[in-house]
Write an enzyme that holds these catalytic residues in place. Sequence first.
Site, PDB file in Angstrom:
ATOM      1  N   ASP A 189       0.888  -1.168   0.000  1.00 39.06           N
ATOM      2  CA  ASP A 189       0.000   0.000   0.000  1.00 39.06           C
ATOM      3  C   ASP A 189       0.924   1.217   0.000  1.00 39.06           C
ATOM      4  OD1 ASP A 189      -1.618   2.122   0.652  1.00 39.06           O
ATOM      5  OD2 ASP A 189      -2.249   1.343   2.602  1.00 39.06           O
ATOM      6  N   LYS A 196       3.005  11.151  -3.726  1.00 36.08           N
ATOM      7  CA  LYS A 196       1.892  10.523  -4.442  1.00 36.08           C
ATOM      8  C   LYS A 196       0.968  11.581  -5.064  1.00 36.08           C
ATOM      9  CE  LYS A 196      -1.533   6.921  -3.492  1.00 36.08           C
ATOM     10  NZ  LYS A 196      -1.993   6.020  -2.430  1.00 36.08           N
ATOM     11  N   GLU A 254      -7.123   0.569  -4.377  1.00 37.10           N
ATOM     12  CA  GLU A 254      -7.044   0.484  -2.912  1.00 37.10           C
ATOM     13  C   GLU A 254      -8.324  -0.043  -2.268  1.00 37.10           C
ATOM     14  OE1 GLU A 254      -5.547   4.358  -1.877  1.00 37.10           O
ATOM     15  OE2 GLU A 254      -3.615   3.864  -2.785  1.00 37.10           O
ATOM     16  N   ASP A 301     -12.761   4.942   1.780  1.00 37.95           N
ATOM     17  CA  ASP A 301     -11.320   4.990   2.042  1.00 37.95           C
ATOM     18  C   ASP A 301     -10.829   6.436   1.971  1.00 37.95           C
ATOM     19  OD1 ASP A 301      -8.596   4.792   2.059  1.00 37.95           O
ATOM     20  OD2 ASP A 301      -8.435   3.313   0.460  1.00 37.95           O
TER      21      ASP A 301
END
Length: 618
Positions: free
Chosen positions: A12, A73, A177, A201
């Site tokens: 992850d 990211k 994810e 999420d």
Amino acid sequence: MTEKEIPAIGIDLGTTNSCVAIYINGRAEIIANDVGERTTPSYVGFKEEEIVVGKTAKLQAHRNYGNTIFDVKRLIGKRYNDKIVQEDIRNWPFTVVNKNGNPELKIKLKNKEVFYCPEQISAIILNKLKEVASNRAEASVTKAVITVPAYFNDSQRHATKDAGKLAGLEVLRLLNEPTAAAIAYALDKSSENCKNALIFDLGGGTFDVSIIQFENRHVTVKAIDGDSHLGGDDFDNRLLDYFVEVIKERFDYDIKEQRRALARLRSACENAKRMLSFQALTQLELDALIDGEDFDAEISRAKFEDLCEDLFQKALDTVRNCVDQSGLQPNEIDDIVLVGGSTRIPRVRELLQEFFDGKHLSNSINPDEAVALGAAIQAANLCSNECQTVEDFVLEDVVPLSLGVETAGGLMNVIIKRNTLLPAVATKCYTTAKDDQPSVNIKIYEGERSLTKDNNLLGELKVTGILPAPAGIPRIDETFYVDENGILSVTATERSSGKSLNLDIHLDKGRLSAEEIRRILQEAELSREQDERYWKIIEAKNELEAYCNRMLRLIPNINMSSPHHYYISEKCKDILLKMRTSKYEDENYLLQKIEDLQVECEAILELYADQEYEEVEN
Ligand code: AMP
């Protein structure tokens, strides 16, 4: 372990924290890093002599703020001029420059400036996780499933895959994810009565919603939605902006001009936000923040909620859309599964619960670990023939964003609709707009807006050599194919000439070419060699120093002649002094020095071998 038995890992790769898991002995487990923690901050710190990653990097960020990279990211796969990238740059303490339209991180060390692309920074983090996993597996791990936000677009996915390659990983699959979290959830016993689950999420930088259906070990993604730029960092920014203003009013001072102070304030804001999830009021206490003056303030949960309410509502709108897209009614959702650190915020939970009519929110999976666990299970599943059998399940994921081409008037003509099951393939036929038009330029976009100018341009494909014909006669078939990773390739066939272009779209936009990847890998190999040389020198220095110190401790305990005593002690002291004042940078020289010293000392000690003496420990 044979190569076949080395397990693949699940990673992850988070905006704020990353996590790695492995499927071993019949179950997925999180691997603790070298400091014993189960998640690793996605931080990379560049220092004169080394690159630090994870917690060590985060801890030194205040001191080394210009050379400590985080949030990468948010940059990966994006263009420098992207509006959101520009906003982020204003808030970051490190420097991002424009390199041919792509963002690059500028690192300033004492004697040089070095530039890294976001993929390289992510690769450093991935490499760290790979190392951690290899230690656990007691073998060199080379295969991984890496997760990406469901809403990552094609360039962001490609860039993440490239980062994996740079880290020496074979990326078996990019997994969304929330889907990864759903796998972890689906294989959890507590989900036995659940048919439809909504995975919510909300992490540090991205927000994903997925609606997943479980049926006879079939995991089907019904719909996904999200925002690749909504998460805990945005809430931190709201707090940061608020306190910047408080400081302006109280001290008539613009803290935004002081990057180090701003970095400290940001970190205090994040802390305060976390505290407010558990208490109604919290304090910020920062010593000597403003020209030596302390800054103390308090903030209530109500104020925090007020500052972020529009962002929370935005998240809820996304949930509403996603439920609509799935074709289900809110009351048909059996479970709401929370993933990501920001789901600890009480107001987020409250809004979600209200929307689902008071339904219980599921905490049965660990929000920080579920994604990596799901990825590890999928990794094991993908190579189950090779390594081991894993709990059997079939996964069906969907296309995250609609894909299409621009037609006359700048309209978006969708070829593959979002939420189509993966792998997806579709063909549409287009023609020319003018007589005898020899070529057409196909512009490929992704997004949900009806005008292409509001969507994301993925690339262009030029079909040439069309035989002369009146407008509307030539037939050009455009086939879009999206693989299991959510990555697109396009083929164009011109029917009259029978010529198939069979072109994968090669989008230079925000991507590393194969050549660039090779170059970076070569450079990394070089710096790895340099690092190894450096460590060997350090080791040799340590060995020499330890030997000298051992002799200096030993000789007072031996009844030896004064010249011998003097000789060894002066020789060792001299070496120790030289090591402090001059740079011994040659490993071979150091090794020779150790050997010579040992030969001389041992020869003298040999003369006193019949004495009983013991080394005295310091
Ligand atoms: P993730 O990317 O899932 O690791 O999420 C990290 C984000 O969760 C960061 O923005 C954290 O500040 C945030 N976070 C972690 N714990 C809490 C908490 N107790 N309350 C609010 N936000 C939190």
